[in-house]
Design a protein around this motif. Sequence first.
Motif, PDB file in Angstrom:
ATOM      1  N   LYS A  36       0.830  -1.213   0.000  1.00 18.10           N
ATOM      2  CA  LYS A  36       0.000   0.000   0.000  1.00 18.10           C
ATOM      3  C   LYS A  36       0.861   1.259   0.000  1.00 18.10           C
ATOM      4  CE  LYS A  36      -3.628  -2.700   0.674  1.00 18.10           C
ATOM      5  NZ  LYS A  36      -4.575  -3.008  -0.422  1.00 18.10           N
ATOM      6  N   ILE A  37       2.163   1.088   0.250  1.00 16.73           N
ATOM      7  CA  ILE A  37       3.116   2.203   0.320  1.00 16.73           C
ATOM      8  C   ILE A  37       4.337   1.826  -0.509  1.00 16.73           C
ATOM      9  CG2 ILE A  37       4.663   3.502   1.860  1.00 16.73           C
ATOM     10  CD1 ILE A  37       2.568   2.964   4.098  1.00 16.73           C
ATOM     11  N   GLN A  38       4.816   2.783  -1.304  1.00 19.64           N
ATOM     12  CA  GLN A  38       5.941   2.475  -2.195  1.00 19.64           C
ATOM     13  C   GLN A  38       7.237   3.204  -1.832  1.00 19.64           C
ATOM     14  OE1 GLN A  38       2.634   2.642  -3.504  1.00 19.64           O
ATOM     15  NE2 GLN A  38       2.861   0.419  -3.382  1.00 19.64           N
ATOM     16  N   ALA A  39       7.175   4.218  -0.991  1.00 20.39           N
ATOM     17  CA  ALA A  39       8.386   4.923  -0.553  1.00 20.39           C
ATOM     18  C   ALA A  39       8.060   5.726   0.697  1.00 20.39           C
ATOM     19  CB  ALA A  39       8.927   5.843  -1.645  1.00 20.39           C
ATOM     20  N   ILE A  40       9.097   6.026   1.472  1.00 22.77           N
ATOM     21  CA  ILE A  40       8.927   6.749   2.735  1.00 22.77           C
ATOM     22  C   ILE A  40       9.997   7.818   2.866  1.00 22.77           C
ATOM     23  CG2 ILE A  40       9.192   6.533   5.257  1.00 22.77           C
ATOM     24  CD1 ILE A  40       7.811   3.804   5.048  1.00 22.77           C
ATOM     25  N   CYS A  41       9.604   8.956   3.415  1.00 16.70           N
ATOM     26  CA  CYS A  41      10.565   9.965   3.860  1.00 16.70           C
ATOM     27  C   CYS A  41      10.310  10.183   5.339  1.00 16.70           C
ATOM     28  CB  CYS A  41      10.392  11.276   3.097  1.00 16.70           C
ATOM     29  SG  CYS A  41      11.610  12.548   3.552  1.00 16.70           S
ATOM     30  N   CYS A  42      11.344  10.080   6.150  1.00 22.53           N
ATOM     31  CA  CYS A  42      11.156  10.258   7.587  1.00 22.53           C
ATOM     32  C   CYS A  42      12.376  10.933   8.191  1.00 22.53           C
ATOM     33  CB  CYS A  42      10.898   8.919   8.278  1.00 22.53           C
ATOM     34  SG  CYS A  42      12.307   7.787   8.282  1.00 22.53           S
ATOM     35  N   THR A  43      12.219  11.405   9.387  1.00 26.81           N
ATOM     36  CA  THR A  43      13.351  11.961  10.119  1.00 26.81           C
ATOM     37  C   THR A  43      14.308  10.831  10.490  1.00 26.81           C
ATOM     38  OG1 THR A  43      12.132  11.700  12.189  1.00 26.81           O
ATOM     39  CG2 THR A  43      11.991  13.850  11.085  1.00 26.81           C
ATOM     40  N   GLY A  44      15.557  11.195  10.733  1.00 20.62           N
ATOM     41  CA  GLY A  44      16.529  10.207  11.183  1.00 20.62           C
ATOM     42  C   GLY A  44      16.096   9.550  12.479  1.00 20.62           C
ATOM     43  N   ALA A  45      15.398  10.300  13.325  1.00 24.91           N
ATOM     44  CA  ALA A  45      14.920   9.751  14.594  1.00 24.91           C
ATOM     45  C   ALA A  45      13.933   8.620  14.365  1.00 24.91           C
ATOM     46  CB  ALA A  45      14.282  10.853  15.437  1.00 24.91           C
ATOM     47  N   ASN A  46      12.979   8.811  13.451  1.00 23.65           N
ATOM     48  CA  ASN A  46      12.014   7.750  13.174  1.00 23.65           C
ATOM     49  C   ASN A  46      12.675   6.520  12.570  1.00 23.65           C
ATOM     50  OD1 ASN A  46       9.203   8.336  13.897  1.00 23.65           O
ATOM     51  ND2 ASN A  46       9.489  10.163  12.665  1.00 23.65           N
ATOM     52  N   LEU A  47      13.708   6.750  11.753  1.00 23.49           N
ATOM     53  CA  LEU A  47      14.429   5.633  11.138  1.00 23.49           C
ATOM     54  C   LEU A  47      15.062   4.746  12.205  1.00 23.49           C
ATOM     55  CD1 LEU A  47      15.329   4.640   8.208  1.00 23.49           C
ATOM     56  CD2 LEU A  47      17.500   5.761   8.732  1.00 23.49           C
ATOM     57  N   GLU A  48      15.789   5.368  13.114  1.00 29.23           N
ATOM     58  CA  GLU A  48      16.529   4.603  14.121  1.00 29.23           C
ATOM     59  C   GLU A  48      15.650   4.123  15.277  1.00 29.23           C
ATOM     60  OE1 GLU A  48      19.404   7.561  15.074  1.00 29.23           O
ATOM     61  OE2 GLU A  48      18.155   8.574  16.562  1.00 29.23           O
ATOM     62  N   GLU A  49      14.629   4.899  15.626  1.00 37.49           N
ATOM     63  CA  GLU A  49      13.839   4.554  16.804  1.00 37.49           C
ATOM     64  C   GLU A  49      12.976   3.323  16.599  1.00 37.49           C
ATOM     65  OE1 GLU A  49      11.873   7.983  18.488  1.00 37.49           O
ATOM     66  OE2 GLU A  49      13.776   9.078  18.673  1.00 37.49           O
ATOM     67  N   ASP A  50      12.679   2.982  15.344  1.00 40.26           N
ATOM     68  CA  ASP A  50      12.000   1.706  15.116  1.00 40.26           C
ATOM     69  C   ASP A  50      12.921   0.548  15.477  1.00 40.26           C
ATOM     70  OD1 ASP A  50       9.595   0.245  13.720  1.00 40.26           O
ATOM     71  OD2 ASP A  50      11.409  -0.662  12.888  1.00 40.26           O
ATOM     72  N   VAL A  51      14.214   0.684  15.161  1.00 37.38           N
ATOM     73  CA  VAL A  51      15.181  -0.364  15.495  1.00 37.38           C
ATOM     74  C   VAL A  51      15.443  -0.380  17.007  1.00 37.38           C
ATOM     75  CG1 VAL A  51      17.445  -1.333  14.994  1.00 37.38           C
ATOM     76  CG2 VAL A  51      16.243  -0.046  13.238  1.00 37.38           C
ATOM     77  N   PHE A  52      15.522   0.799  17.620  1.00 33.02           N
ATOM     78  CA  PHE A  52      15.693   0.857  19.079  1.00 33.02           C
ATOM     79  C   PHE A  52      14.569   0.076  19.761  1.00 33.02           C
ATOM     80  CE2 PHE A  52      17.785   5.378  18.854  1.00 33.02           C
ATOM     81  CZ  PHE A  52      18.935   4.821  18.326  1.00 33.02           C
ATOM     82  N   ASN A  53      13.336   0.330  19.311  1.00 39.38           N
ATOM     83  CA  ASN A  53      12.179  -0.343  19.904  1.00 39.38           C
ATOM     84  C   ASN A  53      12.239  -1.848  19.665  1.00 39.38           C
ATOM     85  OD1 ASN A  53       9.399  -0.266  21.107  1.00 39.38           O
ATOM     86  ND2 ASN A  53       8.836  -1.013  19.083  1.00 39.38           N
ATOM     87  N   LEU A  54      12.727  -2.240  18.506  1.00 33.36           N
ATOM     88  CA  LEU A  54      12.819  -3.655  18.161  1.00 33.36           C
ATOM     89  C   LEU A  54      13.732  -4.412  19.109  1.00 33.36           C
ATOM     90  CD1 LEU A  54      12.213  -5.962  16.081  1.00 33.36           C
ATOM     91  CD2 LEU A  54      14.172  -5.116  14.767  1.00 33.36           C
ATOM     92  N   VAL A  55      14.835  -3.799  19.513  1.00 29.31           N
ATOM     93  CA  VAL A  55      15.837  -4.521  20.307  1.00 29.31           C
ATOM     94  C   VAL A  55      15.810  -4.198  21.799  1.00 29.31           C
ATOM     95  CG1 VAL A  55      17.372  -4.669  18.316  1.00 29.31           C
ATOM     96  CG2 VAL A  55      17.682  -2.802  19.967  1.00 29.31           C
ATOM     97  N   ALA A  56      15.034  -3.184  22.205  1.00 28.79           N
ATOM     98  CA  ALA A  56      15.124  -2.765  23.607  1.00 28.79           C
ATOM     99  C   ALA A  56      13.776  -2.464  24.252  1.00 28.79           C
ATOM    100  CB  ALA A  56      16.022  -1.527  23.715  1.00 28.79           C
TER     101      ALA A  56
END
Length: 326
Positions: free
Chosen positions: A66-86
Amino acid sequence: MPKNFNAIKEFMDQNYLHFNARTTVEAAKAWVEQLKLGNKMFVSIAGAMSTAELGISLAEMIRQDKIQAICCTGANLEEDVFNLVANKHYEYIKDWRSLTAEDEEKLLGRHLNRVTDTCIPEEEAMRRIEKTVLKYWEKADLAKKSFFPYEFLYKILLSGELEKHYQIDPKNSWLLAAAQKNLPIFTPGWEDSTLGNVYTASCMAKKIQNIHTVKSGVQQMEKLIKWYQENTKNSGIGFFQIGGGIAGDFPICVVPLIEQDMNEKAKLWSYFCQISDSTTSYGSYSGAVPNEKITWGKLDTKSPKFIIESDATIVAPLIFSYVLAS
């Protein structure tokens, strides 16, 4: 398809009949119509939506194309991974509006960085990812190769080396879903994120010799131009904006850039919707009405245009669920 998406759609159709609620449904229906027409959707994400666990609904949107590309802040990029591991080390502040300056200082002393009601643990989240990504930066630097910020995180996620640290169901990580689809992600101003700061410090300490090992904003804009031109050859592209700021400003101007600065023909965005709690005001881009974008050569008079003045943590998952049920 999970039954709850259909239930949410039915509830919205029955109850969201006026004002911002009606606009929410209309925006969701117009998104569905865009996809039926064969058009694509570009999503921009500002704020702290990854820490708000937008991945629970966004990841499924990505998996279902349903989505083909994303633009986000660097914070949103990394914070998904932070949440994944911590995630299990995060602390939630129940009465966060009552925190005093002294309370905040105590959180700092415990290395807990607060985002509204949620504290991100520095050691378990930020430093764990920092140690991992630094190896990938240094390896690319030695090989004289360069990649975009998201590409480094894709390499790490797809390698599987973080799997032993996962603390949420990985299907709720939107970045992992994007990596599996190889979705392009643009992160203007990435340098002001936690990992962007770490990268800058690493360059200054000469751990990384080539400052362009992580590609710059200009290179990201070049990639966006090429992506937009390629993906509008046979279809239109809609623009769904969560919040304001650089995450939305950066990508939406690709159309006038192609038209006015490159002197080449470009299709205008075929749809526009913004969720923002920034009310209409003079001089505020985030609060500008969509029609203003017509004068900048971004939208057409006939483009479906919506602005929803509400909290994106509430509205975005509802719209995603509606689209997924359609």
